[in-house]
Design an enzyme around this catalytic site. Structure first.
Site, PDB file in Angstrom:
ATOM      1  N   TYR A 145      38.954  34.632  53.475  1.00 32.72           N
ATOM      2  CA  TYR A 145      39.353  35.080  52.146  1.00 32.72           C
ATOM      3  C   TYR A 145      40.216  36.010  52.283  1.00 32.72           C
ATOM      4  O   TYR A 145      41.569  35.969  51.976  1.00 32.72           O
ATOM      5  CB  TYR A 145      38.149  35.240  51.224  1.00 32.72           C
ATOM      6  CG  TYR A 145      38.592  35.744  49.794  1.00 32.72           C
ATOM      7  CD1 TYR A 145      38.885  34.933  48.814  1.00 32.72           C
ATOM      8  CD2 TYR A 145      38.478  37.309  49.302  1.00 32.72           C
ATOM      9  CE1 TYR A 145      39.310  35.372  47.684  1.00 32.72           C
ATOM     10  CE2 TYR A 145      38.746  37.633  48.103  1.00 32.72           C
ATOM     11  CZ  TYR A 145      39.041  36.514  47.187  1.00 32.72           C
ATOM     12  OH  TYR A 145      39.387  37.167  45.841  1.00 32.72           O
ATOM     13  N   ARG A 186      28.046  36.899  42.540  1.00 29.78           N
ATOM     14  CA  ARG A 186      28.711  38.163  42.512  1.00 29.78           C
ATOM     15  C   ARG A 186      27.620  39.325  41.792  1.00 29.78           C
ATOM     16  O   ARG A 186      26.605  38.762  41.043  1.00 29.78           O
ATOM     17  CB  ARG A 186      29.867  38.229  41.586  1.00 29.78           C
ATOM     18  CG  ARG A 186      30.986  37.764  42.717  1.00 29.78           C
ATOM     19  CD  ARG A 186      32.593  37.622  41.889  1.00 29.78           C
ATOM     20  NE  ARG A 186      32.459  36.392  41.398  1.00 29.78           N
ATOM     21  CZ  ARG A 186      34.045  36.042  40.990  1.00 29.78           C
ATOM     22  NH1 ARG A 186      34.954  36.892  41.088  1.00 29.78           N
ATOM     23  NH2 ARG A 186      34.251  34.827  40.578  1.00 29.78           N
ATOM     24  N   SER A 189      27.194  39.367  37.735  1.00 36.91           N
ATOM     25  CA  SER A 189      26.319  38.015  37.074  1.00 36.91           C
ATOM     26  C   SER A 189      24.824  38.059  37.916  1.00 36.91           C
ATOM     27  O   SER A 189      23.952  37.688  37.063  1.00 36.91           O
ATOM     28  CB  SER A 189      27.082  37.010  37.605  1.00 36.91           C
ATOM     29  OG  SER A 189      27.687  37.003  38.897  1.00 36.91           O
ATOM     30  N   GLN A 276      33.041  51.225  50.126  1.00 36.85           N
ATOM     31  CA  GLN A 276      33.534  51.724  48.950  1.00 36.85           C
ATOM     32  C   GLN A 276      34.817  51.205  48.424  1.00 36.85           C
ATOM     33  O   GLN A 276      35.461  50.778  49.127  1.00 36.85           O
ATOM     34  CB  GLN A 276      33.719  53.554  48.956  1.00 36.85           C
ATOM     35  CG  GLN A 276      34.698  53.896  50.067  1.00 36.85           C
ATOM     36  CD  GLN A 276      34.619  55.343  50.237  1.00 36.85           C
ATOM     37  OE1 GLN A 276      34.010  56.118  49.418  1.00 36.85           O
ATOM     38  NE2 GLN A 276      35.432  55.965  51.261  1.00 36.85           N
TER      39      GLN A 276
HETATM   40  P1  NAD Z   1      36.696  31.412  40.074  1.00 38.80           P
HETATM   41  O1  NAD Z   1      35.922  30.795  41.293  1.00 38.80           O
HETATM   42  O2  NAD Z   1      36.135  31.307  38.756  1.00 38.80           O
HETATM   43  O3  NAD Z   1      38.022  30.461  39.719  1.00 38.80           O
HETATM   44  C1  NAD Z   1      38.874  29.806  40.892  1.00 38.80           C
HETATM   45  C2  NAD Z   1      39.493  28.600  40.371  1.00 38.80           C
HETATM   46  O4  NAD Z   1      40.174  27.976  41.328  1.00 38.80           O
HETATM   47  C3  NAD Z   1      38.058  27.806  40.043  1.00 38.80           C
HETATM   48  O5  NAD Z   1      38.355  27.194  38.968  1.00 38.80           O
HETATM   49  C4  NAD Z   1      38.118  26.649  41.085  1.00 38.80           C
HETATM   50  O6  NAD Z   1      37.855  25.142  40.660  1.00 38.80           O
HETATM   51  C5  NAD Z   1      39.846  26.602  41.510  1.00 38.80           C
HETATM   52  N1  NAD Z   1      40.061  25.950  43.066  1.00 38.80           N
HETATM   53  C6  NAD Z   1      39.696  26.730  44.106  1.00 38.80           C
HETATM   54  N2  NAD Z   1      40.273  25.865  45.136  1.00 38.80           N
HETATM   55  C7  NAD Z   1      41.258  25.250  44.339  1.00 38.80           C
HETATM   56  C8  NAD Z   1      42.210  24.255  44.980  1.00 38.80           C
HETATM   57  N3  NAD Z   1      42.231  24.102  46.179  1.00 38.80           N
HETATM   58  N4  NAD Z   1      43.044  23.690  44.263  1.00 38.80           N
HETATM   59  C9  NAD Z   1      42.863  23.743  42.839  1.00 38.80           C
HETATM   60  N5  NAD Z   1      41.798  24.530  42.461  1.00 38.80           N
HETATM   61  C10 NAD Z   1      41.035  25.198  43.092  1.00 38.80           C
HETATM   62  O7  NAD Z   1      37.190  32.523  40.536  1.00 38.80           O
HETATM   63  P2  NAD Z   1      38.180  33.823  39.549  1.00 38.80           P
HETATM   64  O8  NAD Z   1      36.987  35.221  39.662  1.00 38.80           O
HETATM   65  O9  NAD Z   1      38.231  33.398  38.375  1.00 38.80           O
HETATM   66  O10 NAD Z   1      39.228  34.389  40.648  1.00 38.80           O
HETATM   67  C11 NAD Z   1      40.494  33.973  40.155  1.00 38.80           C
HETATM   68  C12 NAD Z   1      41.600  34.259  41.180  1.00 38.80           C
HETATM   69  O11 NAD Z   1      41.642  35.675  41.057  1.00 38.80           O
HETATM   70  C13 NAD Z   1      41.190  33.924  42.543  1.00 38.80           C
HETATM   71  O12 NAD Z   1      42.542  33.760  43.412  1.00 38.80           O
HETATM   72  C14 NAD Z   1      40.649  35.238  43.030  1.00 38.80           C
HETATM   73  O13 NAD Z   1      40.815  35.517  44.558  1.00 38.80           O
HETATM   74  C15 NAD Z   1      41.425  36.338  42.430  1.00 38.80           C
HETATM   75  N6  NAD Z   1      40.461  37.410  42.026  1.00 38.80           N
HETATM   76  C16 NAD Z   1      39.433  37.573  41.519  1.00 38.80           C
HETATM   77  C17 NAD Z   1      38.654  38.734  41.465  1.00 38.80           C
HETATM   78  C18 NAD Z   1      37.449  38.984  40.461  1.00 38.80           C
HETATM   79  O14 NAD Z   1      36.911  39.933  40.569  1.00 38.80           O
HETATM   80  N7  NAD Z   1      37.142  38.027  39.614  1.00 38.80           N
HETATM   81  C19 NAD Z   1      38.938  39.735  42.140  1.00 38.80           C
HETATM   82  C20 NAD Z   1      40.105  39.738  42.910  1.00 38.80           C
HETATM   83  C21 NAD Z   1      41.002  38.722  42.987  1.00 38.80           C
HETATM   84  N1  UDP Z   2      25.448  43.014  45.724  1.00 41.51           N
HETATM   85  C1  UDP Z   2      24.183  43.214  45.661  1.00 41.51           C
HETATM   86  N2  UDP Z   2      23.168  42.415  45.406  1.00 41.51           N
HETATM   87  C2  UDP Z   2      23.725  41.068  44.781  1.00 41.51           C
HETATM   88  C3  UDP Z   2      24.989  40.938  44.978  1.00 41.51           C
HETATM   89  C4  UDP Z   2      26.235  41.572  45.389  1.00 41.51           C
HETATM   90  O1  UDP Z   2      23.855  44.596  46.028  1.00 41.51           O
HETATM   91  O2  UDP Z   2      22.949  40.256  44.238  1.00 41.51           O
HETATM   92  C5  UDP Z   2      26.501  44.129  46.516  1.00 41.51           C
HETATM   93  C6  UDP Z   2      27.275  43.349  47.662  1.00 41.51           C
HETATM   94  O3  UDP Z   2      26.645  43.549  48.827  1.00 41.51           O
HETATM   95  C7  UDP Z   2      28.577  44.402  47.527  1.00 41.51           C
HETATM   96  C8  UDP Z   2      28.643  44.753  45.922  1.00 41.51           C
HETATM   97  O4  UDP Z   2      27.483  44.160  45.515  1.00 41.51           O
HETATM   98  O5  UDP Z   2      28.377  45.661  48.221  1.00 41.51           O
HETATM   99  C9  UDP Z   2      29.676  43.703  45.395  1.00 41.51           C
HETATM  100  O6  UDP Z   2      29.345  42.542  45.601  1.00 41.51           O
HETATM  101  P1  UDP Z   2      30.399  41.173  44.960  1.00 41.51           P
HETATM  102  O7  UDP Z   2      29.996  39.845  45.830  1.00 41.51           O
HETATM  103  O8  UDP Z   2      30.175  41.259  43.475  1.00 41.51           O
HETATM  104  O9  UDP Z   2      31.895  41.550  45.370  1.00 41.51           O
HETATM  105  P2  UDP Z   2      32.787  42.023  46.564  1.00 41.51           P
HETATM  106  O10 UDP Z   2      31.762  42.443  47.477  1.00 41.51           O
HETATM  107  O11 UDP Z   2      33.695  40.897  46.913  1.00 41.51           O
HETATM  108  O12 UDP Z   2      33.317  43.111  46.125  1.00 41.51           O
END
Ligand code: NAD
Ligand code: UDP
Ligand code: UDP
Length: 312
Positions: A145, A186, A189, A276
């Site tokens: 990723y 995550r 959720s 962090q």
């Molecule tokens: P999500 O998993 O809900 O959405 C991703 C979407 O992309 C899904 O609908 C999935 O089916 C689709 N997808 C995956 N691979 C694909 C492919 N090869 N072709 C077409 N569709 C594809 O995740 P999200 O949280 O909505 O994240 C959306 C974007 O934002 C991602 O690029 C993610 O890296 C970025 N992002 C999200 C967060 C966050 O906190 N939610 C943080 C940083 C970056």
């Molecule tokens: N985490 C946790 N319990 C859970 C899910 C996640 O303690 O059930 C922790 C995880 O180890 C990380 C932080 O929460 O330190 C955020 O995790 P998430 O997967 O939401 O996002 P990311 O690590 O990509 O920031």
């Protein structure tokens, strides 16, 4: 003027909110998704809008459509989903970016990339400004990723330099809200679902690691402001909420807000889990006049109501 806008990953958590707001702002939207982590439920309310079009497609394959702007959001985003098929994750970030950049190049249109705070890895500078180059393990379980997204940024800046393409790169920090996948692991959720079901709240490690949580509506506003900023402003730009919490604080807040009897249990910390994270959003404040408005309590309360409805 009504624009025709392509949103890849449009059936996902962030993508579906983006599609909704772009439609509300009077645009036409083409949503492309392969439904790996996204779902029809996220966009079902948009399907009878004549200005909304859904294409089931994997962006690692070429795509020929005629549009005015692209938001490239397709990519699984939670550790359990992006580590499920890590090779496909890198392909989605890298080959997906090449295809979408090729499309933008042919059409001579603007393209925005959803990058991530993960490009900073386990950061040695706190909070993280955009000029920080990060501390990423290139061979660890998060690399598919992190490095995929870093390579996508490279491609965006090379298409910009080499082909004069108009690009926008945003680095999104942890965002939460309705339509998060209940099983994507995550933290927000997981904790809400566990609290509502009266199951143990699983803290990984000692819970003293920090994250900064942005409510989805605030983020979408920042994303659209960035797309509409002057062409010479490419980013990368951090978008996120700078209020920082430990994971333990988050767990306690969710237990108290849901009135749950759940107990906190401690599990091993996953490899390479950043200690962090907090965005420096000075650039977004100055250039976009943007900053998040929703408090953690307000955002969590809306998210808890959503999960109450869907896990019934
Ligand atoms: P999500 O998993 O809900 O959405 C991703 C979407 O992309 C899904 O609908 C999935 O089916 C689709 N997808 C995956 N691979 C694909 C492919 N090869 N072709 C077409 N569709 C594809 O995740 P999200 O949280 O909505 O994240 C959306 C974007 O934002 C991602 O690029 C993610 O890296 C970025 N992002 C999200 C967060 C966050 O906190 N939610 C943080 C940083 C970056
Ligand atoms: N985490 C946790 N319990 C859970 C899910 C996640 O303690 O059930 C922790 C995880 O180890 C990380 C932080 O929460 O330190 C955020 O995790 P998430 O997967 O939401 O996002 P990311 O690590 O990509 O920031
Ligand atoms: N591409 C696409 N849709 C288009 C134009 C290009 O999917 O409308 C893909 C195409 O398959 C190519 C990639 O984008 O592999 C990169 O295109 P570019 O023009 O940069 O490179 P080239 O075609 O020269 O390899």
């Amino acid at each position: 003027m009504r624009k025709r806008i392509l949103v890849t990953g449009g059936a996902g958590f962030l993508g579906s909110h983006l599609c909704e707001i772009l439609l509300r702002n009077g645009n036409e939207v083409i949503c492309v998704d392969n439904f790996f982590t996204g779902s029809k439920d996220n966009i079902v309310h948009l399907l009878d809008n004549p200005y909304f079009e859904l294409i089931r497609h994997d962006i690692t394959f070429p795509l020929y459509v005629e549009v005015d702007e692209i938001y490239n959001f397709a990519c699984p985003a939670s550790p359990i989903h992006y580590q499920f098929d890590p090779v496909q994750t890198t392909k989605t970030s890298v080959m997906g970016a090449i295809n979408m950049l090729g499309l933008a190049k042919r059409l001579k249109i603007k393209i925005l990339q959803a990058s991530t705070s993960e490009v900073y890895g386990d950061p040695k500078i706190h909070p993280q400004p955009e000029h920080y180059r990060g501390n990423v393990n290139p061979i660890g379980p998060r690399a598919c990723y992190d490095e995929g997204k870093r390579c996508a940024e490279t491609l965006f800046f090379d298409y910009h330099r080499q082909h004069k393409l108009k690009i926008k790169v945003i680095r999104i920090f942890n965002t939460y809200g309705p339509r998060m996948h209940p099983n994507d692991g995550r933290v927000v959720s997981n904790f809400i679902v566990q609290a509502l079901r009266g199951e143990d709240i699983t803290i990984y490690g000692d819970g003293l690691q920090t994250r900064s949580f942005c409510y989805v509506d605030d983020l979408i506003e920042g994303i659209i402001k960035m797309m509409n900023s002057p062409d010479d402003f490419t980013g990368p730009i951090n978008l996120g909420n700078p209020s920082e919490f430990t994971i333990l604080e988050l767990a306690e807040k969710i237990i108290s807000m849901t009135g749950s009897n759940s107990k906190i249990v401690f599990k091993p910390l996953p490899e390479d889990d950043p200690l962090q994270r907090k965005p420096d959003i000075t650039l977004a404040k100055n250039r976009l006049k943007w900053e998040p408005k929703t408090t953690l309590e307000d955002g969590l309360s809306k998210t808890i109501n959503y999960f109450k409805r869907i896990i019934k």
